[in-house]
Design a protein around this motif. Structure first.
Motif, PDB file in Angstrom:
ATOM      1  N   ARG A 148       0.834  -1.214   0.000  1.00  0.00           N
ATOM      2  CA  ARG A 148       0.000   0.000   0.000  1.00  0.00           C
ATOM      3  C   ARG A 148       0.861   1.253   0.000  1.00  0.00           C
ATOM      4  NH1 ARG A 148      -4.760  -1.995   3.232  1.00  0.00           N
ATOM      5  NH2 ARG A 148      -5.892  -3.084   1.594  1.00  0.00           N
ATOM      6  N   GLY A 149       1.954   1.212   0.775  1.00  0.00           N
ATOM      7  CA  GLY A 149       2.851   2.371   0.844  1.00  0.00           C
ATOM      8  C   GLY A 149       3.446   2.660  -0.526  1.00  0.00           C
ATOM      9  N   THR A 150       3.874   1.593  -1.215  1.00  0.00           N
ATOM     10  CA  THR A 150       4.460   1.773  -2.549  1.00  0.00           C
ATOM     11  C   THR A 150       3.420   2.343  -3.501  1.00  0.00           C
ATOM     12  OG1 THR A 150       5.786  -0.183  -2.114  1.00  0.00           O
ATOM     13  CG2 THR A 150       5.737   0.571  -4.386  1.00  0.00           C
ATOM     14  N   GLU A 151       2.202   1.789  -3.442  1.00  0.00           N
ATOM     15  CA  GLU A 151       1.143   2.274  -4.335  1.00  0.00           C
ATOM     16  C   GLU A 151       0.849   3.748  -4.074  1.00  0.00           C
ATOM     17  OE1 GLU A 151      -1.306  -1.936  -4.808  1.00  0.00           O
ATOM     18  OE2 GLU A 151      -2.097  -0.352  -3.522  1.00  0.00           O
TER      19      GLU A 151
ATOM     20  N   LEU B 127       2.865   5.997  -2.760  1.00  0.00           N
ATOM     21  CA  LEU B 127       3.996   6.821  -3.202  1.00  0.00           C
ATOM     22  C   LEU B 127       3.959   7.000  -4.722  1.00  0.00           C
ATOM     23  CD1 LEU B 127       6.653   8.232  -2.329  1.00  0.00           C
ATOM     24  CD2 LEU B 127       7.816   6.065  -2.789  1.00  0.00           C
ATOM     25  N   LEU B 128       3.681   5.901  -5.437  1.00  0.00           N
ATOM     26  CA  LEU B 128       3.600   5.989  -6.905  1.00  0.00           C
ATOM     27  C   LEU B 128       2.478   6.927  -7.328  1.00  0.00           C
ATOM     28  CD1 LEU B 128       4.152   2.266  -8.005  1.00  0.00           C
ATOM     29  CD2 LEU B 128       5.715   4.193  -8.291  1.00  0.00           C
ATOM     30  N   ALA B 129       1.333   6.839  -6.616  1.00  0.00           N
ATOM     31  CA  ALA B 129       0.192   7.701  -6.963  1.00  0.00           C
ATOM     32  C   ALA B 129       0.549   9.169  -6.736  1.00  0.00           C
ATOM     33  CB  ALA B 129      -1.039   7.307  -6.154  1.00  0.00           C
ATOM     34  N   VAL B 130       1.232   9.452  -5.623  1.00  0.00           N
ATOM     35  CA  VAL B 130       1.599  10.845  -5.322  1.00  0.00           C
ATOM     36  C   VAL B 130       2.556  11.370  -6.399  1.00  0.00           C
ATOM     37  CG1 VAL B 130       2.905  12.301  -3.711  1.00  0.00           C
ATOM     38  CG2 VAL B 130       1.190  10.703  -2.841  1.00  0.00           C
ATOM     39  N   MET B 131       3.530  10.536  -6.783  1.00  0.00           N
ATOM     40  CA  MET B 131       4.497  10.985  -7.790  1.00  0.00           C
ATOM     41  C   MET B 131       3.809  11.178  -9.145  1.00  0.00           C
ATOM     42  SD  MET B 131       8.119   9.218  -6.874  1.00  0.00           S
ATOM     43  CE  MET B 131       7.670   7.552  -7.198  1.00  0.00           C
ATOM     44  N   ALA B 132       2.857  10.263  -9.462  1.00  0.00           N
ATOM     45  CA  ALA B 132       2.132  10.388 -10.733  1.00  0.00           C
ATOM     46  C   ALA B 132       1.338  11.688 -10.758  1.00  0.00           C
ATOM     47  CB  ALA B 132       1.198   9.188 -10.920  1.00  0.00           C
ATOM     48  N   VAL B 133       0.648  11.997  -9.658  1.00  0.00           N
ATOM     49  CA  VAL B 133      -0.161  13.216  -9.612  1.00  0.00           C
ATOM     50  C   VAL B 133       0.756  14.451  -9.680  1.00  0.00           C
ATOM     51  CG1 VAL B 133      -1.724  14.571  -8.156  1.00  0.00           C
ATOM     52  CG2 VAL B 133      -2.105  12.113  -8.436  1.00  0.00           C
ATOM     53  N   ALA B 134       1.926  14.372  -9.038  1.00  0.00           N
ATOM     54  CA  ALA B 134       2.847  15.516  -9.052  1.00  0.00           C
ATOM     55  C   ALA B 134       3.345  15.790 -10.469  1.00  0.00           C
ATOM     56  CB  ALA B 134       4.028  15.247  -8.113  1.00  0.00           C
ATOM     57  N   VAL B 135       3.710  14.724 -11.212  1.00  0.00           N
ATOM     58  CA  VAL B 135       4.209  14.938 -12.583  1.00  0.00           C
ATOM     59  C   VAL B 135       3.069  15.417 -13.485  1.00  0.00           C
ATOM     60  CG1 VAL B 135       5.271  13.833 -14.600  1.00  0.00           C
ATOM     61  CG2 VAL B 135       6.143  13.341 -12.316  1.00  0.00           C
ATOM     62  N   ALA B 136       1.855  14.864 -13.275  1.00  0.00           N
ATOM     63  CA  ALA B 136       0.707  15.321 -14.074  1.00  0.00           C
ATOM     64  C   ALA B 136       0.444  16.798 -13.796  1.00  0.00           C
ATOM     65  CB  ALA B 136      -0.530  14.484 -13.749  1.00  0.00           C
ATOM     66  N   ALA B 137       0.518  17.206 -12.530  1.00  0.00           N
ATOM     67  CA  ALA B 137       0.289  18.610 -12.171  1.00  0.00           C
ATOM     68  C   ALA B 137       1.328  19.498 -12.843  1.00  0.00           C
ATOM     69  CB  ALA B 137       0.341  18.772 -10.651  1.00  0.00           C
ATOM     70  N   TYR B 138       2.582  18.999 -12.867  1.00  0.00           N
ATOM     71  CA  TYR B 138       3.643  19.749 -13.546  1.00  0.00           C
ATOM     72  C   TYR B 138       3.272  19.950 -15.021  1.00  0.00           C
ATOM     73  CZ  TYR B 138       7.576  19.836 -16.742  1.00  0.00           C
ATOM     74  OH  TYR B 138       8.379  20.115 -17.811  1.00  0.00           O
ATOM     75  N   ALA B 139       2.837  18.844 -15.678  1.00  0.00           N
ATOM     76  CA  ALA B 139       2.529  18.928 -17.112  1.00  0.00           C
ATOM     77  C   ALA B 139       1.400  19.924 -17.363  1.00  0.00           C
ATOM     78  CB  ALA B 139       2.158  17.545 -17.657  1.00  0.00           C
ATOM     79  N   PHE B 140       0.328  19.819 -16.564  1.00  0.00           N
ATOM     80  CA  PHE B 140      -0.825  20.720 -16.773  1.00  0.00           C
ATOM     81  C   PHE B 140      -0.432  22.171 -16.522  1.00  0.00           C
ATOM     82  CE2 PHE B 140      -3.560  16.918 -15.510  1.00  0.00           C
ATOM     83  CZ  PHE B 140      -3.842  16.617 -16.827  1.00  0.00           C
ATOM     84  N   LEU B 141       0.209  22.405 -15.376  1.00  0.00           N
ATOM     85  CA  LEU B 141       0.494  23.799 -15.003  1.00  0.00           C
ATOM     86  C   LEU B 141       1.521  24.413 -15.935  1.00  0.00           C
ATOM     87  CD1 LEU B 141       0.470  23.466 -11.114  1.00  0.00           C
ATOM     88  CD2 LEU B 141      -1.300  24.433 -12.595  1.00  0.00           C
TER      89      LEU B 141
ATOM     90  N   LEU C  28      -5.317   9.850 -13.986  1.00  0.00           N
ATOM     91  CA  LEU C  28      -6.453   8.929 -13.808  1.00  0.00           C
ATOM     92  C   LEU C  28      -6.025   7.506 -13.460  1.00  0.00           C
ATOM     93  CD1 LEU C  28      -8.774   9.985 -16.798  1.00  0.00           C
ATOM     94  CD2 LEU C  28      -8.885  10.724 -14.408  1.00  0.00           C
ATOM     95  N   GLY C  29      -4.865   7.109 -13.965  1.00  0.00           N
ATOM     96  CA  GLY C  29      -4.450   5.704 -13.839  1.00  0.00           C
ATOM     97  C   GLY C  29      -4.492   5.126 -12.438  1.00  0.00           C
ATOM     98  N   PRO C  30      -3.887   5.780 -11.455  1.00  0.00           N
ATOM     99  CA  PRO C  30      -3.773   5.142 -10.130  1.00  0.00           C
ATOM    100  C   PRO C  30      -5.120   4.756  -9.522  1.00  0.00           C
ATOM    101  CG  PRO C  30      -2.361   7.079 -10.252  1.00  0.00           C
ATOM    102  CD  PRO C  30      -3.170   7.068 -11.509  1.00  0.00           C
ATOM    103  N   TRP C  31      -6.161   5.570  -9.759  1.00  0.00           N
ATOM    104  CA  TRP C  31      -7.457   5.302  -9.108  1.00  0.00           C
ATOM    105  C   TRP C  31      -8.121   4.060  -9.682  1.00  0.00           C
ATOM    106  CZ3 TRP C  31      -6.172   8.361  -5.570  1.00  0.00           C
ATOM    107  CH2 TRP C  31      -5.539   9.563  -5.871  1.00  0.00           C
ATOM    108  N   GLN C  32      -7.754   3.701 -10.921  1.00  0.00           N
ATOM    109  CA  GLN C  32      -8.381   2.547 -11.572  1.00  0.00           C
ATOM    110  C   GLN C  32      -7.996   1.230 -10.905  1.00  0.00           C
ATOM    111  OE1 GLN C  32     -10.771   4.071 -13.016  1.00  0.00           O
ATOM    112  NE2 GLN C  32     -10.663   2.870 -14.875  1.00  0.00           N
ATOM    113  N   PHE C  33      -6.917   1.251 -10.127  1.00  0.00           N
ATOM    114  CA  PHE C  33      -6.486   0.017  -9.471  1.00  0.00           C
ATOM    115  C   PHE C  33      -7.080  -0.132  -8.076  1.00  0.00           C
ATOM    116  CE2 PHE C  33      -3.447   0.774 -12.814  1.00  0.00           C
ATOM    117  CZ  PHE C  33      -3.399  -0.476 -13.403  1.00  0.00           C
ATOM    118  N   SER C  34      -7.878   0.842  -7.650  1.00  0.00           N
ATOM    119  CA  SER C  34      -8.493   0.754  -6.321  1.00  0.00           C
ATOM    120  C   SER C  34      -9.647  -0.242  -6.340  1.00  0.00           C
ATOM    121  CB  SER C  34      -8.989   2.145  -5.896  1.00  0.00           C
ATOM    122  OG  SER C  34      -9.976   2.005  -4.896  1.00  0.00           O
TER     123      SER C  34
END
Ligand code: HEM
Length: 214
Positions: free
Chosen positions: A7-10, A12-26, A65-71
């Protein structure tokens, strides 16, 4: 890996994914294309504003969107939401992001080795997305989960790429040498890890990725 570290790894990956996506959008919505990347890249983006903006937004959406699909909880409680988010992930994220990534691969820095690395990533991204879609259309849920796990492992290449670049540069490796290597190591190990994960003992593999309601 036990449940807590998984769960911790998942997370962390989700946080990093959202951070890079936020970078791309902003970065690509608010600033002129590529102001924060090197001069040669910037020039390519200035000359190809549509493709880079399309790519940053579409691929950023996939990452978001990806990380939430694995919940499993979300899938069980809101199956319709899972289906709709999945459709948006595949069409807007993978198809649009993948085709624009493929177009960009011909213009990438780092010479033909980097260009080939990005092109193979784009093709693998599109192919795994297609297999995941085809599997669920045929009602093959286990195969759907397996292909989408591989696909999302590839989506996370965007995160690794943005970790490797500063790491290589901080280690003193010149960009021209680092980038062709990074264009491959940002995704090939992800696929190998996903494959290893899927190949673990059958009861672990199926238990780790619970059944998706139709
Ligand atoms: C997985 C398939 C992907 C492929 C094949 C791909 C390919 C590429 C290529 C070739 C470039 C140009 C690099 C250069 O000019 O040297 C690029 C840039 C970029 N990509 Fe992707 N990409 C992918 C996924 C993603 C994802 C998931 C994101 C999510 C944020 C993303 C965001 C960006 C951004 C923002 C840039 C502009 C460079 C920067 O500002 O860092 N890409 N991509």
């Amino acid at each position: 890996m036990n449940t807590i570290s998984t769960r911790g790894t998942e997370a962390l990956l989700a946080v990093m994914a959202v951070a890079v996506a936020a970078y791309a959008f902003l970065a690509y919505a608010l600033l002129p294309a590529g102001v924060h990347v090197g001069e040669p890249m910037q020039e390519v983006y200035r000359l190809n504003p549509i493709v880079i903006h399309t790519h940053a937004f579409a691929a950023g959406l996939a990452l978001l969107l990806g990380p939430w699909q694995f919940s499993s909880r979300l899938r069980a409680r809101r199956p319709q939401l899972h289906r709709w988010v999945g459709r948006i992930y595949l069409v807007a994220g993978i198809v649009v992001g993948g085709v624009s990534g493929l177009l960009l691969s011909r213009l990438a820095q780092g010479g033909w080795v980097a260009q080939l690395g990005f092109a193979c990533l784009a093709i693998a991204w599109l192919y795994t997305g297609y297999r995941g879609y085809r599997a669920i259309r045929r009602g093959e849920r286990a195969q759907h989960r397996r292909w989408m796990l591989r696909n999302h492992a590839l989506t996370l290449a965007a995160v690794s790429l943005r970790l490797y670049i500063p790491l290589f540069l901080a280690s003193g490796v010149p960009f021209e040498l680092a980038y062709p290597v990074i264009a491959w190591i940002c995704w090939v190990p992800h696929l190998l890890i996903a494959q290893w994960w899927l190949g673990r003992k059958p009861q672990v593999a199926t238990g780790a990725l619970p059944t998706m309601p139709r």
